[in-house]
Enzyme design. Sequence first.
Site, mmCIF file in Angstrom:
data_model
loop_
_atom_site.group_PDB
_atom_site.id
_atom_site.type_symbol
_atom_site.label_atom_id
_atom_site.label_comp_id
_atom_site.label_asym_id
_atom_site.label_seq_id
_atom_site.Cartn_x
_atom_site.Cartn_y
_atom_site.Cartn_z
ATOM 1 N N ASP A 1 -11.727 2.511 3.400
ATOM 2 C CA ASP A 1 -11.949 1.094 3.142
ATOM 3 C C ASP A 1 -13.452 0.810 2.986
ATOM 4 O OD1 ASP A 1 -10.255 -0.956 2.619
ATOM 5 O OD2 ASP A 1 -9.948 -1.603 4.688
ATOM 6 N N GLN B 1 -5.709 -1.868 9.257
ATOM 7 C CA GLN B 1 -5.299 -3.117 8.597
ATOM 8 C C GLN B 1 -5.860 -4.318 9.357
ATOM 9 O OE1 GLN B 1 -3.509 -3.363 5.612
ATOM 10 N NE2 GLN B 1 -4.044 -5.529 5.793
ATOM 11 N N LYS C 1 0.842 -1.206 0.000
ATOM 12 C CA LYS C 1 0.000 0.000 0.000
ATOM 13 C C LYS C 1 0.869 1.245 0.000
ATOM 14 C CE LYS C 1 -3.901 -2.416 1.954
ATOM 15 N NZ LYS C 1 -4.592 -2.923 3.124
#
Length: 282
Positions: free
Chosen positions: A117, A94, A50
């Site tokens: 997200d 995460q 990322k």
Amino acid sequence: MKTRLIDGKKMADEMLDDVREQVSGLPRAPRLAVVLVGDNPASLVYVKNKVKASQRAGIRTDVYRLSPVLTQDALEAFINDLNADGDIDGILLQLPLPAHLNADAAIERIAPDKDVDGLTTHNLGRLMVGAPNLAPCTPLACLHLIKKACPKLAGKNAVIVGRSRLVGRPLGQLLLAHDCTVVQAHSHTKNLAQVCARADILVAAAGHARLIGRRHVKRGAVVIDVGINRVGDRLVGDVNRAAVTGVARAVTPVPGGVGPMTIAMLMYNTLRACRRGEAKSA
Ligand code: NAD
């Protein structure tokens, strides 16, 4: 039939370059905060990828590495601080978190406008009522890859194998919003091969290595393989690619399909969050 491989890596790089170009027109670079709790080896690799993608896209990414024995309260307080920081446009927690932490509760802490997200109930609910704000990255990646292979989606039969909050369910909503007829298959579905064989667009997101074979695929279907499964020392998808070659019109590889495109979508969502934030404060 000739089966085309959909090159997710190439499409992801194109998107990152496009994001970079758009970023160059902004007064400041968008800023993404990645929260990593503990040292799960797979998560470390994902976070590294990322960061690399964000550099290509011109997005500033700060990785916050937190102790594996952090408490739920401390994690939520940390997220609250990121919410309050006006310089941060996007927050990514995460996953997975260490077992003692409640991921759903932590995700809910993220301010919906920074939820790049797209996993808060607010943003999933917006998707559900057909008014998306920030949608989850993997379903967005699947949609982007599908559109490339099949630009006219209205009326197409789409079968999604999997109904998770992260992938299957939100992708179902995105495809419904594009006027597909959507069937959501899952672990209790009877006659999976028969159900899948009706699909013009088949998405495999079950987390079951090589679940989808020749019997599952209609001639000319577009097949998107979301699965990432470790078999020995190899990563394989949910689709037995050799078996569907010659039947499917197009298929995504694993690795090199949905994975890189998902990361590119994260950068795209961060750009969108930044633009929205700028517009609000103007
Ligand atoms: P999950 O375990 O939360 O959900 C799996 C879903 O598949 C469930 O709804 C279950 O009912 C269904 N399922 C499981 N076995 C099945 C079977 N035999 N037949 C039919 N349905 C079945 O998993 P998830 O988070 O949705 O992830 C799915 C897969 O996608 C995993 O391999 C994961 O690693 C991968 N993934 C990849 C990316 C990416 O960026 N490429 C992102 C997220 C997840």
